[in-house]
Design an enzyme around this catalytic site. Structure first.
Site, mmCIF file in Angstrom:
data_model
loop_
_atom_site.group_PDB
_atom_site.id
_atom_site.type_symbol
_atom_site.label_atom_id
_atom_site.label_comp_id
_atom_site.label_asym_id
_atom_site.label_seq_id
_atom_site.Cartn_x
_atom_site.Cartn_y
_atom_site.Cartn_z
ATOM 1 N N TYR A 79 0.818 -1.223 0.000
ATOM 2 C CA TYR A 79 0.000 0.000 0.000
ATOM 3 C C TYR A 79 0.846 1.265 0.000
ATOM 4 O O TYR A 79 0.448 2.284 -0.572
ATOM 5 C CB TYR A 79 -1.007 -0.020 1.163
ATOM 6 C CG TYR A 79 -2.194 -0.876 0.792
ATOM 7 C CD1 TYR A 79 -3.181 -0.388 -0.041
ATOM 8 C CD2 TYR A 79 -2.281 -2.207 1.210
ATOM 9 C CE1 TYR A 79 -4.238 -1.177 -0.446
ATOM 10 C CE2 TYR A 79 -3.347 -3.008 0.822
ATOM 11 C CZ TYR A 79 -4.319 -2.481 -0.010
ATOM 12 O OH TYR A 79 -5.365 -3.261 -0.428
ATOM 13 N N ARG A 82 1.630 1.805 -3.493
ATOM 14 C CA ARG A 82 0.481 2.331 -4.241
ATOM 15 C C ARG A 82 0.206 3.800 -3.890
ATOM 16 O O ARG A 82 -0.170 4.593 -4.755
ATOM 17 C CB ARG A 82 -0.756 1.471 -3.986
ATOM 18 C CG ARG A 82 -0.616 0.116 -4.680
ATOM 19 C CD ARG A 82 -1.839 -0.747 -4.537
ATOM 20 N NE ARG A 82 -3.040 -0.078 -5.005
ATOM 21 C CZ ARG A 82 -4.268 -0.479 -4.696
ATOM 22 N NH1 ARG A 82 -4.451 -1.538 -3.930
ATOM 23 N NH2 ARG A 82 -5.309 0.173 -5.154
ATOM 24 N N HIS A 133 -14.828 2.204 -2.065
ATOM 25 C CA HIS A 133 -13.764 1.377 -1.500
ATOM 26 C C HIS A 133 -12.763 2.179 -0.675
ATOM 27 O O HIS A 133 -11.639 1.735 -0.464
ATOM 28 C CB HIS A 133 -13.060 0.591 -2.620
ATOM 29 C CG HIS A 133 -13.958 -0.417 -3.284
ATOM 30 N ND1 HIS A 133 -13.637 -1.064 -4.457
ATOM 31 C CD2 HIS A 133 -15.168 -0.890 -2.913
ATOM 32 C CE1 HIS A 133 -14.631 -1.899 -4.781
ATOM 33 N NE2 HIS A 133 -15.574 -1.799 -3.869
ATOM 34 N N CYS A 141 -7.107 2.741 12.563
ATOM 35 C CA CYS A 141 -6.497 1.775 13.475
ATOM 36 C C CYS A 141 -7.024 0.378 13.164
ATOM 37 O O CYS A 141 -8.209 0.187 12.897
ATOM 38 C CB CYS A 141 -6.812 2.165 14.915
ATOM 39 S SG CYS A 141 -5.984 1.086 16.104
ATOM 40 N N CYS A 146 -10.704 0.149 18.649
ATOM 41 C CA CYS A 146 -10.275 1.542 18.482
ATOM 42 C C CYS A 146 -10.905 2.086 17.197
ATOM 43 O O CYS A 146 -10.899 1.427 16.168
ATOM 44 C CB CYS A 146 -8.753 1.621 18.404
ATOM 45 S SG CYS A 146 -8.165 3.314 18.241
ATOM 46 N N CYS A 205 -4.940 4.891 20.455
ATOM 47 C CA CYS A 205 -4.847 3.805 21.441
ATOM 48 C C CYS A 205 -3.389 3.454 21.748
ATOM 49 O O CYS A 205 -3.117 2.723 22.692
ATOM 50 C CB CYS A 205 -5.631 2.571 20.970
ATOM 51 S SG CYS A 205 -4.860 1.673 19.602
HETATM 52 N N1 APR Z 1 -9.876 2.843 -20.565
HETATM 53 C C1 APR Z 1 -11.037 2.196 -20.290
HETATM 54 N N2 APR Z 1 -11.076 0.988 -19.701
HETATM 55 C C2 APR Z 1 -9.909 0.413 -19.400
HETATM 56 C C3 APR Z 1 -8.650 1.014 -19.665
HETATM 57 C C4 APR Z 1 -8.675 2.303 -20.274
HETATM 58 N N3 APR Z 1 -7.537 2.957 -20.576
HETATM 59 N N4 APR Z 1 -7.666 0.184 -19.246
HETATM 60 C C5 APR Z 1 -8.273 -0.889 -18.723
HETATM 61 N N5 APR Z 1 -9.627 -0.766 -18.806
HETATM 62 C C6 APR Z 1 -10.666 -1.654 -18.287
HETATM 63 C C7 APR Z 1 -10.350 -3.122 -18.364
HETATM 64 O O1 APR Z 1 -10.757 -3.656 -19.628
HETATM 65 C C8 APR Z 1 -11.206 -3.674 -17.214
HETATM 66 O O2 APR Z 1 -12.531 -3.906 -17.634
HETATM 67 O O3 APR Z 1 -10.772 -1.362 -16.910
HETATM 68 C C9 APR Z 1 -11.241 -2.502 -16.217
HETATM 69 C C10 APR Z 1 -10.378 -2.721 -14.999
HETATM 70 O O4 APR Z 1 -10.905 -3.807 -14.276
HETATM 71 P P1 APR Z 1 -10.313 -4.279 -12.886
HETATM 72 O O5 APR Z 1 -8.835 -4.412 -12.997
HETATM 73 O O6 APR Z 1 -11.101 -5.454 -12.443
HETATM 74 O O7 APR Z 1 -10.589 -3.025 -11.926
HETATM 75 P P2 APR Z 1 -11.917 -2.613 -11.189
HETATM 76 O O8 APR Z 1 -13.121 -2.943 -12.002
HETATM 77 O O9 APR Z 1 -11.739 -1.209 -10.734
HETATM 78 O O10 APR Z 1 -11.880 -3.575 -9.918
HETATM 79 C C11 APR Z 1 -12.875 -3.452 -8.940
HETATM 80 O O11 APR Z 1 -11.707 -4.884 -7.466
HETATM 81 O O12 APR Z 1 -9.626 -5.517 -6.666
HETATM 82 C C12 APR Z 1 -10.776 -4.845 -6.398
HETATM 83 O O13 APR Z 1 -11.087 -3.165 -4.824
HETATM 84 C C13 APR Z 1 -10.509 -3.394 -6.089
HETATM 85 O O14 APR Z 1 -11.810 -1.463 -6.624
HETATM 86 C C14 APR Z 1 -11.265 -2.653 -7.153
HETATM 87 C C15 APR Z 1 -12.323 -3.637 -7.569
#
Ligand code: APR
Length: 326
Positions: A79, A82, A133, A141, A146, A205
């Site tokens: 994280y 990220r 999310h 915490c 807490c 805490c």
């Molecule tokens: N423009 C449009 N769509 C795109 C692009 C782009 N440049 N690049 C990728 N994509 C699309 C992919 O085809 C896919 O359908 O974005 C989507 C990304 O999908 P995921 O990786 O599954 O991401 P997301 O849908 O945000 O995931 C949902 O899953 O892991 C958890 O909590 C995390 O919030 C996240 C949730």
């Protein structure tokens, strides 16, 4: 239904774009469901695409309370990385286009699954942006009893032990350019094992570890966010439209908002790179599918309603460091 890249649309695609624009301009109650694809062209990897592995770990395996209990050092390294990458990234024109639509249409509510802070940084009106999310920049915490939460913590690294390691390319020069951040998402790059004493502690805490304020698998979505969305859904009148942007729409309950909106009368417009990534219930007659990079096609397609985007102080587009999904 038609696929489209907004730049050189065929006659049929142009007709689809115009029918969507016509519907959008007449719509008063509009939802958007955002996913990682929205931020892909800002250089942030998606979850289920090629960028889905972090070191040897499936990114989604690190996103659980069990993973944090087992190895809080590793989960924090993930994280912290990220947070760092999200801070280096810039909002792209699609973030700005959605923020502008929110300013122009009172009845537009955005539900984002993204935790990267790019919509807030594009000045998306806060009361119209529901972070399903959570955020990488909230910390709270981990102790059950807490309730400490801190919003908008942008300290990078949050503790010194989580700094991204650097390498000196050329030991014969002292130039700052020679120092480069190592890519710790690559398993070949060494990272130390961290435990309790290295990690951020709760100032309230004084015992618990702080954890990222994101919703992990197996956790409930923030109750305030859910009740705000419920209230919006229950308001008088049908929902005219839901735009499903850059999400695989596979993760529930977020993905369920597509069906909830449909049940209230909404037509669905999908914006995605991948023509297979339609919501689980598929597309119906009268829905739209626009294929392409959200950062490019969304501002184009929204243009007749929101106008030309002027103010993009922090935009990622046309910058040398803007990279696509990967
Ligand atoms: N423009 C449009 N769509 C795109 C692009 C782009 N440049 N690049 C990728 N994509 C699309 C992919 O085809 C896919 O359908 O974005 C989507 C990304 O999908 P995921 O990786 O599954 O991401 P997301 O849908 O945000 O995931 C949902 O899953 O892991 C958890 O909590 C995390 O919030 C996240 C949730």
């Amino acid at each position: 239904m038609a696929s489209s890249t907004a730049h050189h649309p065929s006659v049929a695609q142009q007709a689809e774009i115009e029918s969507f624009q016509d519907h959008l301009s007449k719509s008063t109650r509009i939802l958007a469901l955002l996913g990682a694809g929205l931020s892909a062209s800002s250089g942030l990897p998606t979850f289920r695409g090629a960028g889905g592995l972090w070191r040897t770990h499936d990114a989604t395996d690190l996103a659980t309370p069990e993973a944090f209990s087992r190895n809080p050092g590793l989960v924090w390294q993930f994280y912290s990385y990220r947070r760092h990458m999200a801070l280096k990234a810039k909002p792209n024109p699609a973030h700005y286009a959605l923020a502008e639509l929110a300013r122009q249409k009172d009845g537009f509510l955005t539900l984002s699954q993204n935790v990267d802070g790019l919509s807030p940084r594009a000045k998306h009106p806060e009361d119209r942006l529901k972070l399903l999310h959570g955020s990488l920049f909230d910390v709270k915490c981990f102790e059950f009893f807490c309730n400490y939460v801190e919003r908008n913590n942008y300290t990078d690294p949050i503790v010194p032990a989580l700094a991204i390691p650097t390498s000196e390319e050329d030991p014969t020069t002292t130039s700052a350019l020679a120092v480069r951040e190592l890519d710790i998402s690559d398993e070949r790059v060494y990272i130390p094992e961290l435990d309790y004493e290295h990690l951020p502690k709760c100032p309230k805490c004084k015992r618990g570890l702080l954890r990222p304020g994101v919703v992990w698998f197996g956790e409930a979505l923030p109750s305030g966010v859910l009740s705000d969305i419920d209230d919006w859904m229950k308001q008088k009148g049908k929902v005219d439209l839901i735009m499903v942007i850059g999400t695989s729409a596979k993760v529930y309950p977020a993905a369920g908002y597509v069906d909830a909106a449909r049940a209230k009368g909404a037509r669905v417009a999908v914006f995605n790179m991948d023509p297979n990534d339609v919501p689980a219930s598929g597309l119906y007659e009268g829905d739209w599918f626009f294929q392409g990079d959200a950062a490019q096609i969304l501002p184009e397609i929204l243009k007749p309603v929101i106008g030309e985007l002027k103010e993009m102080p922090d935009a990622a587009a046309e910058q040398d460091d803007a990279v696509t999904d990967g």
